[in-house]
Design a protein around this motif. Structure first.
Motif, PDB file in Angstrom:
ATOM      1  N   ASN A   5       0.845  -1.349  -0.042  1.00 43.90           N
ATOM      2  CA  ASN A   5       0.011   0.152   0.203  1.00 43.90           C
ATOM      3  C   ASN A   5       0.827   1.327  -0.097  1.00 43.90           C
ATOM      4  O   ASN A   5       0.210   2.452   0.114  1.00 43.90           O
ATOM      5  N   ASP A   6       2.149   1.086  -0.250  1.00 44.66           N
ATOM      6  CA  ASP A   6       3.086   2.292  -0.140  1.00 44.66           C
ATOM      7  C   ASP A   6       3.390   2.953   0.988  1.00 44.66           C
ATOM      8  O   ASP A   6       3.799   4.099   1.179  1.00 44.66           O
ATOM      9  N   GLN A   7       2.658   2.278   2.021  1.00 40.37           N
ATOM     10  CA  GLN A   7       2.828   3.086   3.479  1.00 40.37           C
ATOM     11  C   GLN A   7       3.965   2.263   4.079  1.00 40.37           C
ATOM     12  O   GLN A   7       4.110   1.240   4.172  1.00 40.37           O
ATOM     13  N   THR A   8       5.025   3.372   4.536  1.00 39.94           N
ATOM     14  CA  THR A   8       6.194   2.627   5.340  1.00 39.94           C
ATOM     15  C   THR A   8       5.865   2.646   6.908  1.00 39.94           C
ATOM     16  O   THR A   8       5.414   3.917   7.290  1.00 39.94           O
ATOM     17  N   VAL A   9       6.346   1.646   7.489  1.00 38.75           N
ATOM     18  CA  VAL A   9       6.331   1.748   8.867  1.00 38.75           C
ATOM     19  C   VAL A   9       7.880   1.321   9.186  1.00 38.75           C
ATOM     20  O   VAL A   9       8.643   0.353   8.984  1.00 38.75           O
ATOM     21  N   PHE A  31       2.325  -3.453   4.293  1.00 37.76           N
ATOM     22  CA  PHE A  31       3.312  -2.313   4.529  1.00 37.76           C
ATOM     23  C   PHE A  31       4.650  -2.363   3.785  1.00 37.76           C
ATOM     24  O   PHE A  31       5.273  -3.509   4.042  1.00 37.76           O
ATOM     25  N   SER A  32       5.284  -1.380   3.532  1.00 41.72           N
ATOM     26  CA  SER A  32       6.625  -1.355   3.270  1.00 41.72           C
ATOM     27  C   SER A  32       7.257  -1.158   4.590  1.00 41.72           C
ATOM     28  O   SER A  32       6.796  -0.283   5.712  1.00 41.72           O
ATOM     29  N   VAL A  33       8.537  -1.704   4.980  1.00 39.64           N
ATOM     30  CA  VAL A  33       8.952  -1.857   6.281  1.00 39.64           C
ATOM     31  C   VAL A  33      10.408  -1.417   6.357  1.00 39.64           C
ATOM     32  O   VAL A  33      11.154  -1.992   5.643  1.00 39.64           O
ATOM     33  N   TYR A  75       4.871   6.513   7.548  1.00 37.83           N
ATOM     34  CA  TYR A  75       3.703   6.680   7.967  1.00 37.83           C
ATOM     35  C   TYR A  75       3.264   6.294   9.419  1.00 37.83           C
ATOM     36  O   TYR A  75       2.530   6.956   9.928  1.00 37.83           O
ATOM     37  N   GLY A  76       4.066   5.143   9.646  1.00 36.55           N
ATOM     38  CA  GLY A  76       3.858   4.515  11.028  1.00 36.55           C
ATOM     39  C   GLY A  76       5.422   4.268  11.613  1.00 36.55           C
ATOM     40  O   GLY A  76       6.352   4.188  11.023  1.00 36.55           O
ATOM     41  N   VAL A  77       5.149   4.068  13.079  1.00 35.91           N
ATOM     42  CA  VAL A  77       6.584   3.557  13.660  1.00 35.91           C
ATOM     43  C   VAL A  77       6.034   2.702  14.748  1.00 35.91           C
ATOM     44  O   VAL A  77       5.448   2.858  15.562  1.00 35.91           O
ATOM     45  N   VAL A  78       6.858   1.673  14.979  1.00 40.41           N
ATOM     46  CA  VAL A  78       6.996   0.584  16.134  1.00 40.41           C
ATOM     47  C   VAL A  78       8.024   0.824  16.853  1.00 40.41           C
ATOM     48  O   VAL A  78       9.202   0.528  16.160  1.00 40.41           O
ATOM     49  N   ASN A  79       8.135   1.269  18.179  1.00 38.20           N
ATOM     50  CA  ASN A  79       9.489   1.161  19.055  1.00 38.20           C
ATOM     51  C   ASN A  79       9.221  -0.139  19.800  1.00 38.20           C
ATOM     52  O   ASN A  79       8.713  -0.148  20.793  1.00 38.20           O
ATOM     53  N   ALA A  80      10.176  -1.285  19.280  1.00 40.31           N
ATOM     54  CA  ALA A  80      10.144  -2.396  19.896  1.00 40.31           C
ATOM     55  C   ALA A  80      11.498  -2.505  20.758  1.00 40.31           C
ATOM     56  O   ALA A  80      11.974  -3.740  20.985  1.00 40.31           O
ATOM     57  N   VAL A  81      12.084  -1.574  20.944  1.00 38.78           N
ATOM     58  CA  VAL A  81      13.420  -1.653  21.554  1.00 38.78           C
ATOM     59  C   VAL A  81      13.329  -1.797  23.155  1.00 38.78           C
ATOM     60  O   VAL A  81      12.462  -1.213  23.596  1.00 38.78           O
TER      61      VAL A  81
END
Length: 307
Positions: A5-9, A31-33, A75-81
């Protein structure tokens, strides 16, 4: 795989135990990652690593420019640190508070639409445990910097390559007497790591979600019950030995003098506190997920667990 969908996370900590599964779940949803880690070449080989919509970038969450670059155009971010043992400048405060705030501030500044921050059940800025206190402070600074952030609080997570069930299995096999934390009464609700990653993938797809989720597995165990359940699946009949927490704290204090401690006082403190999801908080059910039990996953793990 869903059409991209061309949305990068951007996923900080995307090479870790939970992080790499989050990456897979996001890609499966189109999602692009962008996997942001300090050593992108030291990570793991992800299925589809030649995928043009999967990018590894070098990023240090302690560095402002590095974090900003990793978030550019996302588009989005996940902080899994996460951090479980403090070493030098890598402290619970520097990782769970300062770096968490840095990611949230730059995400807001970059116009990122969705921020998912991984915390933990029981996070409490007023806790006497430094680890739990810093997790709680981290939640607070993230919400202050990015009002629409979604906080994820998993219970202790397990899976085939974990540092939890695998270690328990190994010790149950090796020790004639298994030393328990206290009388084994601490309550745990282990969550399958792939279920947690699935939940995060679903959350990132939704435009509206509750601000906090707590993810616990389908059953609450006492620590003793969990040990016996694991042993039963492995065909073992262990002798469990209650060991007072005071003794564990003394052992952990001595262990922390080693360059690579095998036990820390923080870990002992965590074993004194129940980690059970609140029935008042959204969880797996709100996302349509039926969580896997320890017993079911153990059946899959045991042929490859060294036994």
């Amino acid at each position: 795989m869903v059409a991209t969908n061309d949305q990068t996370v951007t996923v900080f900590g995307g090479t870790g135990f939970l992080g790499r599964r989050i990456v897979q779940q996001l890609r499966s949803r189109g999602f692009s990652v962008r996997i942001a880690s300090r050593h992108p070449d030291h990570g793991y080989t992800l299925p589809g690593a030649d995928d043009p919509h999967l990018q590894s970038v070098e990023a240090n969450i302690h560095d402002e420019r590095s974090v900003a670059d990793a978030l550019a155009g996302a588009y989005g971010v996940v902080n899994a640190v996460s951090l479980y043992i403090e070493r030098g400048a890598e402290t619970f405060h520097s990782v769970h508070v300062e770096a968490a705030r840095r990611v949230a501030v730059h995400a807001h500044g970059a116009g990122v639409k969705r921020l998912v921050h991984i915390s933990g059940i029981g996070s409490d800025a007023a806790s006497q445990s430094r680890y739990i206190r810093k997790r709680g402070e981290g939640e607070r600074v993230v919400r202050a910097a990015f009002a629409g952030a979604t906080l994820i609080r998993p219970a202790v997570m397990f899976g085939p390559d974990d540092a939890f069930l695998v270690a328990i299995l190994k010790l149950l096999r090796q020790l004639p007497l298994y030393p328990m934390f206290g009388r084994g009464e601490t309550r745990l609700q282990p969550a399958y790591v792939d279920d947690v990653a699935d939940a995060i993938g679903r959350i990132m797809q939704r435009t509206e979600t509750p601000g906090i989720f707590e993810f616990g597995g389908p059953r609450v165990y006492s620590y003793e019950e969990l040990l016996r359940a694991v042993a039963r699946q492995a065909g073992l009949a262990p002798r469990l030995l209650p060991v007072p927490f005071a003794a564990w704290h003394a052992l952990a204090w001595a262990s922390e003098m080693l360059r690579l401690p095998f036990l820390t006082r923080n870990q002992v403190e965590l074993m004194q506190i129940d980690t059970v999801s609140s029935p008042d908080m959204p969880g797996f059910a709100e996302l349509g997920i039926s969580p896997h039990s320890v017993e079911v996953i153990l059946q899959k793990m045991l042929p490859n667990s060294g036994g």
